[in-house]
Design a protein around this motif. Structure first.
Motif, PDB file in Angstrom:
ATOM      1  N   ALA A   1      -2.787   5.636  -5.497  1.00 42.33           N
ATOM      2  CA  ALA A   1      -3.867   4.672  -5.300  1.00 42.33           C
ATOM      3  C   ALA A   1      -4.098   4.426  -3.817  1.00 42.33           C
ATOM      4  O   ALA A   1      -3.160   4.312  -3.039  1.00 42.33           O
ATOM      5  N   ASN A   2      -5.358   4.350  -3.419  1.00 39.19           N
ATOM      6  CA  ASN A   2      -5.753   4.081  -2.039  1.00 39.19           C
ATOM      7  C   ASN A   2      -5.273   5.144  -1.058  1.00 39.19           C
ATOM      8  O   ASN A   2      -5.142   4.881   0.141  1.00 39.19           O
ATOM      9  N   ALA A   3      -5.001   6.340  -1.558  1.00 34.02           N
ATOM     10  CA  ALA A   3      -4.505   7.395  -0.669  1.00 34.02           C
ATOM     11  C   ALA A   3      -5.504   7.731   0.424  1.00 34.02           C
ATOM     12  O   ALA A   3      -5.128   8.151   1.519  1.00 34.02           O
ATOM     13  N   SER A   4      -6.787   7.561   0.161  1.00 36.29           N
ATOM     14  CA  SER A   4      -7.808   7.897   1.147  1.00 36.29           C
ATOM     15  C   SER A   4      -8.212   6.709   2.012  1.00 36.29           C
ATOM     16  O   SER A   4      -9.009   6.860   2.945  1.00 36.29           O
ATOM     17  N   ALA A   5      -7.685   5.524   1.733  1.00 35.58           N
ATOM     18  CA  ALA A   5      -8.054   4.331   2.489  1.00 35.58           C
ATOM     19  C   ALA A   5      -7.435   4.369   3.885  1.00 35.58           C
ATOM     20  O   ALA A   5      -6.380   4.974   4.099  1.00 35.58           O
ATOM     21  N   LYS A   6      -8.104   3.706   4.831  1.00 37.98           N
ATOM     22  CA  LYS A   6      -7.613   3.680   6.213  1.00 37.98           C
ATOM     23  C   LYS A   6      -6.865   2.384   6.487  1.00 37.98           C
ATOM     24  O   LYS A   6      -7.290   1.306   6.088  1.00 37.98           O
ATOM     25  N   LEU A   7      -5.756   2.506   7.181  1.00 36.94           N
ATOM     26  CA  LEU A   7      -5.003   1.354   7.662  1.00 36.94           C
ATOM     27  C   LEU A   7      -4.861   1.480   9.168  1.00 36.94           C
ATOM     28  O   LEU A   7      -4.357   2.491   9.674  1.00 36.94           O
ATOM     29  N   MET A   8      -5.341   0.468   9.892  1.00 36.78           N
ATOM     30  CA  MET A   8      -5.169   0.407  11.342  1.00 36.78           C
ATOM     31  C   MET A   8      -4.441  -0.878  11.683  1.00 36.78           C
ATOM     32  O   MET A   8      -4.791  -1.959  11.182  1.00 36.78           O
ATOM     33  N   LEU A   9      -3.407  -0.771  12.517  1.00 36.03           N
ATOM     34  CA  LEU A   9      -2.628  -1.932  12.927  1.00 36.03           C
ATOM     35  C   LEU A   9      -2.582  -2.002  14.449  1.00 36.03           C
ATOM     36  O   LEU A   9      -2.195  -1.039  15.114  1.00 36.03           O
TER      37      LEU A   9
ATOM     38  N   ARG B   1       0.828  -1.197   0.000  1.00 35.00           N
ATOM     39  CA  ARG B   1       0.000   0.000   0.000  1.00 35.00           C
ATOM     40  C   ARG B   1       0.872   1.261   0.000  1.00 35.00           C
ATOM     41  O   ARG B   1       0.582   2.229  -0.691  1.00 35.00           O
ATOM     42  N   ARG B   2       1.927   1.245   0.791  1.00 34.16           N
ATOM     43  CA  ARG B   2       2.800   2.423   0.863  1.00 34.16           C
ATOM     44  C   ARG B   2       3.423   2.725  -0.491  1.00 34.16           C
ATOM     45  O   ARG B   2       3.475   3.878  -0.925  1.00 34.16           O
ATOM     46  N   ARG B   3       3.862   1.681  -1.186  1.00 34.32           N
ATOM     47  CA  ARG B   3       4.470   1.883  -2.507  1.00 34.32           C
ATOM     48  C   ARG B   3       3.449   2.390  -3.508  1.00 34.32           C
ATOM     49  O   ARG B   3       3.769   3.248  -4.340  1.00 34.32           O
ATOM     50  N   ARG B   4       2.234   1.851  -3.449  1.00 27.27           N
ATOM     51  CA  ARG B   4       1.202   2.293  -4.382  1.00 27.27           C
ATOM     52  C   ARG B   4       0.831   3.757  -4.146  1.00 27.27           C
ATOM     53  O   ARG B   4       0.662   4.529  -5.094  1.00 27.27           O
ATOM     54  N   VAL B   5       0.710   4.132  -2.876  1.00 28.05           N
ATOM     55  CA  VAL B   5       0.340   5.515  -2.558  1.00 28.05           C
ATOM     56  C   VAL B   5       1.420   6.475  -3.041  1.00 28.05           C
ATOM     57  O   VAL B   5       1.134   7.518  -3.641  1.00 28.05           O
TER      58      VAL B   5
END
Length: 422
Positions: free
Chosen positions: A306-314, A297-301
């Motif tokens: 891409a997926n810049a607005s998507a949420k990631l919670m860890l 995801r980090r590379r795509r953003v």
């Protein structure tokens, strides 16, 4: 009058393909599957053909043989196998007094609405998570290389992730495949064949490890991948096989060759469509697939937005900060990219905190993720964490006005809740 042929379609586990991950034994709802130090076997007298073991098996090692019921393969016989017997001619059994020329159908287990055989009163969906991948997941390749024909990979790097002072010795191992195809996706796994032999002279069994790098390689554009491996120290009097592969991998040097089989996994995959959110919950080396997903995801953003607005919670649990792999790199990720919460259970002077505790601490944020139909949940780590995580998710959902039982079913049915525990 002809002799009636009473045929049994017997479950058998191929010792050449099985990687001894214990998934089938844990999944079997009637206790028909057992194992010794060499083979996993199926007791035909107990097995009810419910099919619960088929889908979760990562290698497809569970096969069938048609045999006469009177000549079913015994458990003792299966323990001696190094390969499956060929399918021979099924000999007819002696006719019973009621036998007739009319063909009879074998008694079959009832079918669920989806057409999956089920045992009486037992739900064959014993998996707590989804048995299907997200609808937008990329196509996975599986079983390209086997124990009979493994692939040789070259060690490109081996780095200790945990502090030297820590009792937990976790390594980041990078394997390079050169020009040989070995396509993988985030969430898949491979198995490694350690060198050496068992006390009886047979080669060691393969051990399975989650891939810790994204699909385009640990180093972007290279045909390589990484693993997160914790050294398992054998306790006094332990059986030799304990920790064999983990110690082997933790000790490999750059340039060494490692035999690899797989890849495995067709459900624990990340969604590809824009706007999909990831709720990731892990402990220790269970961080491996989460690292792969996060890095992809980090590379795509950074590349195309891409997926810049998507949420990631860890939510990441470990005994102490020093025993937590990838702590430094995680702390350097932008807060607007990923929301990270740690849980440490053995920090001196601090109360024990586990991932289910910090999930509850962040209940409003987790509830918002659960309410979003674009959220996909991934849980990876020790088997014992499942109960606590599910109870926490249930409490958070119920308290936020989202009844857990129908939500849980919807998450499973839509490929949005995935477990990978060991």
């Amino acid at each position: 009058m002809s002799a009636h042929l009473d045929v049994l379609k017997q479950h058998l586990i191929d010792p050449e393909v099985c990687i001894r991950c214990n998934t089938c034994e844990e999944t079997c709802p009637v206790g028909a599957i057992t194992h010794d130090s060499a083979n996993y076997v199926v007791n035909a007298e107990i097995c009810n053909a419910c099919m619960a073991c088929i889908s979760p098996c990562p290698t497809g090692s569970i096969d069938w043989r048609e045999v006469a019921k009177t000549a079913a393969y015994s458990v003792a016989e299966q323990y001696t196998w190094t390969e499956l017997p060929s399918q021979g001619v099924v000999a007819p059994s002696s006719p019973s007094p009621q036998a007739s020329d009319e063909p009879r159908e074998r008694d079959a287990p009832p079918l669920t609405a989806k057409g999956i055989p089920t045992a009486s009163g037992i739900d064959v969906d014993t998996s707590r998570g989804s048995r299907i991948p997200p609808w937008s997941a990329a196509h996975p390749y599986t079983n390209l290389y086997t124990q009979k024909a493994p692939l040789k990979a070259t060690v490109a790097g081996n780095y200790r992730l945990t502090a030297e002072s820590s009792e937990s010795d976790i390594h980041h191992v990078v394997l390079n495949f050169g020009a040989v195809p070995f396509p993988v996706l985030e969430g898949q796994s491979i198995a490694v064949l350690p060198t050496g032999t068992l006390p009886d002279g047979r080669p060691h069994f393969a051990r399975q490890y989650s891939i810790a790098s994204p699909r385009n390689g640990e180093r972007p554009g290279y045909n390589n991948l990484s693993l997160t491996v914790k050294r398992v120290k054998a306790e006094p009097g332990a059986v030799e096989r304990d920790g064999v592969c983990s110690n082997y991998l933790c000790d490999v040097k750059k340039g060494d060759e490692v035999q690899v089989i797989g890849p495995y996994g067709s459900t624990f995959l990340m969604p590809n469509h824009p706007g999909s959110n990831l709720l990731m919950i892990c402990t220790g080396t269970g961080s491996a697939p989460m690292r792969g997903m996060t890095e992809y995801r980090r590379r795509r953003v950074s590349k195309d937005g891409a997926n810049a607005s998507a949420k990631l919670m860890l939510f990441f649990g470990a005994r102490t900060k020093e025993e937590l792999p990838y702590f430094g790199p995680l702390m350097n990720l932008p807060k607007e990219f990923i929301d990270v919460t740690f849980a440490f259970s053995r920090t001196p002077g601090e109360p024990k905190r586990y991932v289910q505790d910090v999930l509850r601490d962040r209940a409003p944020d987790v509830a918002a993720m659960l309410k979003d139909d674009e959220t996909y949940i991934y849980v990876c780590g020790l088997k014992g964490m499942e109960d606590g995580v599910l109870l926490a998710l249930a409490d958070i959902a119920n308290q936020s006005g989202q009844p857990w039982e129908p939500l849980w079913k919807r998450l499973r049915d839509l490929g949005r809740l995935h477990f990978e525990t060991y």
